[in-house]
Write an enzyme that holds these catalytic residues in place. Sequence first.
Site, PDB file in Angstrom:
ATOM      1  N   LEU A  22       0.872  -1.371   0.075  1.00 52.57           N
ATOM      2  CA  LEU A  22      -0.155   0.147  -0.069  1.00 52.57           C
ATOM      3  C   LEU A  22       0.923   1.221   0.023  1.00 52.57           C
ATOM      4  O   LEU A  22       0.393   2.127  -0.718  1.00 52.57           O
ATOM      5  CB  LEU A  22      -0.897   0.117   1.267  1.00 52.57           C
ATOM      6  CG  LEU A  22      -2.213  -0.673   1.252  1.00 52.57           C
ATOM      7  CD1 LEU A  22      -2.645  -1.017   2.570  1.00 52.57           C
ATOM      8  CD2 LEU A  22      -3.217  -0.233   0.302  1.00 52.57           C
ATOM      9  N   ASP A  76      13.921   4.595  11.337  1.00 51.30           N
ATOM     10  CA  ASP A  76      12.877   3.862  12.223  1.00 51.30           C
ATOM     11  C   ASP A  76      11.921   5.018  12.978  1.00 51.30           C
ATOM     12  O   ASP A  76      12.249   5.556  13.722  1.00 51.30           O
ATOM     13  CB  ASP A  76      13.443   2.848  13.461  1.00 51.30           C
ATOM     14  CG  ASP A  76      12.436   2.257  14.092  1.00 51.30           C
ATOM     15  OD1 ASP A  76      11.155   2.386  13.883  1.00 51.30           O
ATOM     16  OD2 ASP A  76      12.919   1.351  14.921  1.00 51.30           O
ATOM     17  N   ILE A  77      10.822   4.989  12.205  1.00 49.66           N
ATOM     18  CA  ILE A  77       9.891   5.989  12.641  1.00 49.66           C
ATOM     19  C   ILE A  77       9.338   5.717  13.964  1.00 49.66           C
ATOM     20  O   ILE A  77       8.385   6.550  14.463  1.00 49.66           O
ATOM     21  CB  ILE A  77       8.718   6.099  11.533  1.00 49.66           C
ATOM     22  CG1 ILE A  77       8.135   4.930  10.883  1.00 49.66           C
ATOM     23  CG2 ILE A  77       9.553   7.083  10.494  1.00 49.66           C
ATOM     24  CD1 ILE A  77       6.891   4.537  11.680  1.00 49.66           C
ATOM     25  N   ASN A 103       1.425   4.799   7.456  1.00 46.20           N
ATOM     26  CA  ASN A 103       1.122   3.354   6.908  1.00 46.20           C
ATOM     27  C   ASN A 103       2.029   2.268   7.173  1.00 46.20           C
ATOM     28  O   ASN A 103       1.694   1.180   7.051  1.00 46.20           O
ATOM     29  CB  ASN A 103       1.624   3.700   5.054  1.00 46.20           C
ATOM     30  CG  ASN A 103       1.228   2.224   4.281  1.00 46.20           C
ATOM     31  OD1 ASN A 103       0.253   1.686   4.245  1.00 46.20           O
ATOM     32  ND2 ASN A 103       2.454   1.778   4.215  1.00 46.20           N
ATOM     33  N   TYR A 174      -2.787  -6.707  16.917  1.00 49.10           N
ATOM     34  CA  TYR A 174      -3.037  -5.898  15.502  1.00 49.10           C
ATOM     35  C   TYR A 174      -4.542  -5.337  15.613  1.00 49.10           C
ATOM     36  O   TYR A 174      -4.309  -3.887  15.335  1.00 49.10           O
ATOM     37  CB  TYR A 174      -2.902  -6.656  14.204  1.00 49.10           C
ATOM     38  CG  TYR A 174      -3.489  -6.121  13.086  1.00 49.10           C
ATOM     39  CD1 TYR A 174      -2.345  -5.499  12.363  1.00 49.10           C
ATOM     40  CD2 TYR A 174      -4.500  -6.267  12.177  1.00 49.10           C
ATOM     41  CE1 TYR A 174      -2.558  -4.797  11.300  1.00 49.10           C
ATOM     42  CE2 TYR A 174      -4.820  -5.735  11.154  1.00 49.10           C
ATOM     43  CZ  TYR A 174      -3.672  -4.895  10.560  1.00 49.10           C
ATOM     44  OH  TYR A 174      -3.954  -4.310   9.399  1.00 49.10           O
ATOM     45  N   LYS A 178      -4.691  -1.030  15.836  1.00 48.19           N
ATOM     46  CA  LYS A 178      -5.526  -0.507  14.594  1.00 48.19           C
ATOM     47  C   LYS A 178      -6.697   0.330  15.384  1.00 48.19           C
ATOM     48  O   LYS A 178      -7.151   1.387  14.829  1.00 48.19           O
ATOM     49  CB  LYS A 178      -6.069  -1.348  13.861  1.00 48.19           C
ATOM     50  CG  LYS A 178      -4.853  -1.884  12.612  1.00 48.19           C
ATOM     51  CD  LYS A 178      -4.137  -0.818  12.149  1.00 48.19           C
ATOM     52  CE  LYS A 178      -3.266  -1.262  10.924  1.00 48.19           C
ATOM     53  NZ  LYS A 178      -2.283  -0.241  10.526  1.00 48.19           N
ATOM     54  N   THR A 208      -1.549  -7.463   0.196  1.00 46.76           N
ATOM     55  CA  THR A 208      -0.140  -6.849   0.343  1.00 46.76           C
ATOM     56  C   THR A 208       0.779  -8.029   1.056  1.00 46.76           C
ATOM     57  O   THR A 208       0.165  -9.050   1.092  1.00 46.76           O
ATOM     58  CB  THR A 208      -0.042  -5.538   1.359  1.00 46.76           C
ATOM     59  OG1 THR A 208      -0.416  -6.058   2.766  1.00 46.76           O
ATOM     60  CG2 THR A 208      -0.779  -4.643   1.119  1.00 46.76           C
TER      61      THR A 208
END
Length: 307
Positions: A22, A76-77, A103, A174, A178, A208
């Site tokens: 994505l 590394d964000i 993302n 997850y 999210k 993906t």
Amino acid sequence: MGSAPLLCEGRVVIVTGAGRGLGRAHALAYAAEGARVVVNDLGVGLDGSPGPGSPARQVVEEIRAAGGEAVAHGGDIATAEGAASLVRTALETYSRLDTLVNNAGFLRDRMLVNLDEDDWDAVMRVHLKGHFLPLKHAVAHWRTEAKAGRTPRARIVNTSSGAGLLGSVGQGNYSAAKAGIIGLTLVAAAETARYGVQVNAIAPAARTRMTEDTFAATMAAPGSPNAFDAMAPENVSPLVVWLGSDACAGVTGRVFEAEGGRITVMEGWRPGPSADKGARWTPAEAGDTAVRLLAGAEVPGVVYGAQ
């Protein structure tokens, strides 16, 4: 007749996790609409910079080959320094920042009783912290601009999931991350509007690396007039590009589901049936009242994988 103006002409856009899937599709779509793109992906060399074979560098080369402008970032964000350097890269390379697309993410799926603490922490770190820190550093820049009288038309697009909206069996970490991103989106939209920032989220469904076993190709035979790969990640990107552009003025604090050719505005928690006694309930009264209220309430959506 002249061609239509590009939707993001002159804008500078950061896309995290943009080396594949994505994120790659978003980066290419923004560049096609005239944006200059900072392509973030953690596939880095030993020195921490994106080498020639890194996915970020490959996407940058694709954009440049098509006549666009892009720069790679391999930090590394989910660390304060990585997120700060991401914003610095945009400012030092292009002297501005207009849009942040959060993302980046990955999966460590387990049923809850088998889910290790490390698997929980890792997913929370990359998805939730990896949204918060770039958002924080981008907003800090935009706040400074607004206070200096240069109020931006800034945009943030966060990435949630149907798992965050309904839950998903085997994805407790997850799903929680999210769902947290949706909460973060709502708070950020409320807090940052004064600085000229709009914040929205998408819940995409696409094929993906994370979902290739779930979403097989659904494209019709090559050459068919109905050929359409409904699970291609490129189907999600047009909405993301619009949300990151000037064209979406006034749209903030919203969550959109995007899959194939379908876009849905998601409607979150809001009061349903209610009763007020005006005094403290007994447990039995509370239970009887709850049952009565539930009888008049909407049935919740089914958790993914529960059927």
